[in-house]
Write a protein that holds these residues in place. Structure first.
Motif, PDB file in Angstrom:
ATOM      1  N   GLY A  86      -3.949   1.976  -2.163  1.00 12.72           N
ATOM      2  CA  GLY A  86      -3.382   2.543  -0.944  1.00 12.72           C
ATOM      3  C   GLY A  86      -2.124   1.832  -0.500  1.00 12.72           C
ATOM      4  N   ALA A  87      -2.095   0.524  -0.673  1.00 16.70           N
ATOM      5  CA  ALA A  87      -0.921  -0.240  -0.245  1.00 16.70           C
ATOM      6  C   ALA A  87       0.250  -0.065  -1.211  1.00 16.70           C
ATOM      7  CB  ALA A  87      -1.268  -1.715  -0.121  1.00 16.70           C
ATOM      8  N   GLU A  88      -0.024  -0.002  -2.495  1.00 14.51           N
ATOM      9  CA  GLU A  88       1.050   0.064  -3.474  1.00 14.51           C
ATOM     10  C   GLU A  88       1.531   1.489  -3.747  1.00 14.51           C
ATOM     11  OE1 GLU A  88       2.836  -2.340  -4.934  1.00 14.51           O
ATOM     12  OE2 GLU A  88       1.783  -3.660  -3.548  1.00 14.51           O
ATOM     13  N   ARG A  89       0.603   2.393  -3.927  1.00 11.07           N
ATOM     14  CA  ARG A  89       1.005   3.746  -4.323  1.00 11.07           C
ATOM     15  C   ARG A  89       1.338   4.641  -3.138  1.00 11.07           C
ATOM     16  NH1 ARG A  89       0.463   4.780  -9.926  1.00 11.07           N
ATOM     17  NH2 ARG A  89      -0.843   3.173 -10.856  1.00 11.07           N
ATOM     18  N   LEU A  90       0.548   4.548  -2.087  1.00  8.96           N
ATOM     19  CA  LEU A  90       0.773   5.429  -0.949  1.00  8.96           C
ATOM     20  C   LEU A  90       1.691   4.820   0.102  1.00  8.96           C
ATOM     21  CD1 LEU A  90      -2.871   6.726  -0.452  1.00  8.96           C
ATOM     22  CD2 LEU A  90      -1.008   7.816  -1.695  1.00  8.96           C
ATOM     23  N   ARG A  91       1.952   3.527  -0.020  1.00  8.56           N
ATOM     24  CA  ARG A  91       2.801   2.809   0.937  1.00  8.56           C
ATOM     25  C   ARG A  91       2.234   2.853   2.350  1.00  8.56           C
ATOM     26  NH1 ARG A  91       5.614   0.007  -2.593  1.00  8.56           N
ATOM     27  NH2 ARG A  91       6.804   1.266  -4.011  1.00  8.56           N
TER      28      ARG A  91
ATOM     29  N   TRP B 215      -1.825  -0.602   6.070  1.00  9.56           N
ATOM     30  CA  TRP B 215      -2.797  -0.808   7.152  1.00  9.56           C
ATOM     31  C   TRP B 215      -3.850   0.288   7.156  1.00  9.56           C
ATOM     32  CZ3 TRP B 215      -3.028  -5.448   8.963  1.00  9.56           C
ATOM     33  CH2 TRP B 215      -1.892  -6.249   8.934  1.00  9.56           C
ATOM     34  N   THR B 216      -3.453   1.500   6.841  1.00  8.50           N
ATOM     35  CA  THR B 216      -4.427   2.584   6.729  1.00  8.50           C
ATOM     36  C   THR B 216      -5.365   2.318   5.552  1.00  8.50           C
ATOM     37  OG1 THR B 216      -2.777   4.101   7.606  1.00  8.50           O
ATOM     38  CG2 THR B 216      -4.676   5.078   6.525  1.00  8.50           C
ATOM     39  N   ALA B 217      -4.813   1.839   4.453  1.00 11.10           N
ATOM     40  CA  ALA B 217      -5.640   1.515   3.287  1.00 11.10           C
ATOM     41  C   ALA B 217      -6.583   0.362   3.589  1.00 11.10           C
ATOM     42  CB  ALA B 217      -4.742   1.164   2.103  1.00 11.10           C
ATOM     43  N   LEU B 218      -6.137  -0.595   4.407  1.00 12.91           N
ATOM     44  CA  LEU B 218      -7.004  -1.718   4.762  1.00 12.91           C
ATOM     45  C   LEU B 218      -8.184  -1.254   5.612  1.00 12.91           C
ATOM     46  CD1 LEU B 218      -7.278  -4.779   4.467  1.00 12.91           C
ATOM     47  CD2 LEU B 218      -6.063  -4.998   6.618  1.00 12.91           C
TER      48      LEU B 218
ATOM     49  N   SER C  23       8.058  -9.834   6.902  1.00 13.80           N
ATOM     50  CA  SER C  23       7.052 -10.568   7.668  1.00 13.80           C
ATOM     51  C   SER C  23       5.785  -9.733   7.824  1.00 13.80           C
ATOM     52  CB  SER C  23       7.608 -10.959   9.032  1.00 13.80           C
ATOM     53  OG  SER C  23       7.918  -9.808   9.788  1.00 13.80           O
ATOM     54  N   ARG C  24       5.929  -8.419   7.857  1.00 11.37           N
ATOM     55  CA  ARG C  24       4.738  -7.567   7.947  1.00 11.37           C
ATOM     56  C   ARG C  24       3.917  -7.652   6.672  1.00 11.37           C
ATOM     57  NH1 ARG C  24       7.610  -2.268  10.201  1.00 11.37           N
ATOM     58  NH2 ARG C  24       8.666  -2.678   8.255  1.00 11.37           N
ATOM     59  N   LYS C  25       4.584  -7.807   5.534  1.00 12.80           N
ATOM     60  CA  LYS C  25       3.857  -7.953   4.268  1.00 12.80           C
ATOM     61  C   LYS C  25       3.064  -9.250   4.253  1.00 12.80           C
ATOM     62  CE  LYS C  25       7.034  -5.232   1.479  1.00 12.80           C
ATOM     63  NZ  LYS C  25       7.988  -5.237   0.377  1.00 12.80           N
ATOM     64  N   VAL C  26       3.641 -10.298   4.809  1.00 15.16           N
ATOM     65  CA  VAL C  26       2.938 -11.581   4.859  1.00 15.16           C
ATOM     66  C   VAL C  26       1.725 -11.476   5.773  1.00 15.16           C
ATOM     67  CG1 VAL C  26       3.151 -13.986   5.595  1.00 15.16           C
ATOM     68  CG2 VAL C  26       4.991 -12.921   4.288  1.00 15.16           C
ATOM     69  N   VAL C  27       1.893 -10.854   6.918  1.00 13.18           N
ATOM     70  CA  VAL C  27       0.771 -10.686   7.846  1.00 13.18           C
ATOM     71  C   VAL C  27      -0.320  -9.835   7.201  1.00 13.18           C
ATOM     72  CG1 VAL C  27       0.079  -9.660  10.057  1.00 13.18           C
ATOM     73  CG2 VAL C  27       2.155 -11.021   9.913  1.00 13.18           C
ATOM     74  N   PHE C  28       0.068  -8.771   6.517  1.00 11.96           N
ATOM     75  CA  PHE C  28      -0.911  -7.931   5.831  1.00 11.96           C
ATOM     76  C   PHE C  28      -1.664  -8.721   4.769  1.00 11.96           C
ATOM     77  CE2 PHE C  28      -1.967  -5.234   2.199  1.00 11.96           C
ATOM     78  CZ  PHE C  28      -2.857  -4.370   2.807  1.00 11.96           C
ATOM     79  N   ALA C  29      -0.942  -9.519   3.988  1.00 14.64           N
ATOM     80  CA  ALA C  29      -1.584 -10.305   2.935  1.00 14.64           C
ATOM     81  C   ALA C  29      -2.555 -11.329   3.523  1.00 14.64           C
ATOM     82  CB  ALA C  29      -0.524 -10.998   2.082  1.00 14.64           C
ATOM     83  N   VAL C  30      -2.189 -11.946   4.636  1.00 17.05           N
ATOM     84  CA  VAL C  30      -3.076 -12.927   5.270  1.00 17.05           C
ATOM     85  C   VAL C  30      -4.324 -12.245   5.815  1.00 17.05           C
ATOM     86  CG1 VAL C  30      -3.280 -14.508   7.239  1.00 17.05           C
ATOM     87  CG2 VAL C  30      -1.283 -14.611   5.767  1.00 17.05           C
ATOM     88  N   VAL C  31      -4.155 -11.116   6.503  1.00 17.31           N
ATOM     89  CA  VAL C  31      -5.301 -10.395   7.055  1.00 17.31           C
ATOM     90  C   VAL C  31      -6.200  -9.889   5.931  1.00 17.31           C
ATOM     91  CG1 VAL C  31      -5.973  -8.323   8.345  1.00 17.31           C
ATOM     92  CG2 VAL C  31      -4.163  -9.785   9.204  1.00 17.31           C
ATOM     93  N   ALA C  32      -5.619  -9.337   4.891  1.00 17.99           N
ATOM     94  CA  ALA C  32      -6.416  -8.845   3.756  1.00 17.99           C
ATOM     95  C   ALA C  32      -7.149  -9.993   3.067  1.00 17.99           C
ATOM     96  CB  ALA C  32      -5.525  -8.102   2.767  1.00 17.99           C
ATOM     97  N   GLY C  33      -6.503 -11.135   2.931  1.00 22.52           N
ATOM     98  CA  GLY C  33      -7.149 -12.292   2.322  1.00 22.52           C
ATOM     99  C   GLY C  33      -8.313 -12.815   3.155  1.00 22.52           C
ATOM    100  N   LEU C  34      -8.140 -12.855   4.465  1.00 24.83           N
ATOM    101  CA  LEU C  34      -9.234 -13.288   5.338  1.00 24.83           C
ATOM    102  C   LEU C  34     -10.407 -12.323   5.286  1.00 24.83           C
ATOM    103  CD1 LEU C  34      -7.273 -14.585   8.456  1.00 24.83           C
ATOM    104  CD2 LEU C  34      -8.550 -15.932   6.790  1.00 24.83           C
TER     105      LEU C  34
END
Length: 126
Positions: free
Chosen positions: A95-100, A103-106, A23-34
């Motif tokens: 940052g999201a894929e390689r460093l895991r 939110w810091t990458a965002l 669910s955190r991945k979904v929230v991250f994807a929605v926030v990043a998309g917005l």
């Protein structure tokens, strides 16, 4: 006595577990998309404004940096936000894929992107 063998026993597979942090991945994807949608809208408005910002160069309203004869600063003001948007998207994805650390990458991606519009506005308004 010939007894037929029993039918083979195939146990059913257990239902898949939800991935941890799904669910955190979904929230991250929605926030990043917005945030991406807002950045694209800001870039469109800035590009449109910068296309007409050179009209004031013949008057006293034009800044010396923006209205120099080379046109370099005009190109920086027009295309700077687009370049920083591409850099910000790369920062967030890597940052999201390689460093895991999504939110810091965002947050870092937002800061990288903010330099483009700030540079464009500083170029025009001095």
């Amino acid at each position: 006595m010939n007894v037929p063998p029993p039918p083979p026993y195939y146990p059913g597979f257990p239902p898949p577990r939800p991935s941890p942090g799904g669910s955190r991945k979904v929230v991250f994807a929605v926030v990043a998309g917005l945030l991406l949608a807002v950045a694209v809208a800001v870039n469109g408005l800035l590009f449109f404004g910068m296309a007409f910002a050179g009209d004031s160069c013949g008057t006293s309203a034009g800044t010396a940096r923006f209205c120099d004869d080379s046109g370099v600063w005009m190109l920086v003001a027009m295309f700077g936000p687009m370049v920083t948007l591409a850099a910000a998207v790369a920062t967030v994805v890597l940052g999201a894929e390689r460093l895991r650390r999504p939110w810091t990458a965002l947050v870092l991606g937002v800061l990288v992107y903010a330099t483009g519009p700030a540079l464009a506005l500083f170029t025009v308004f001095g």
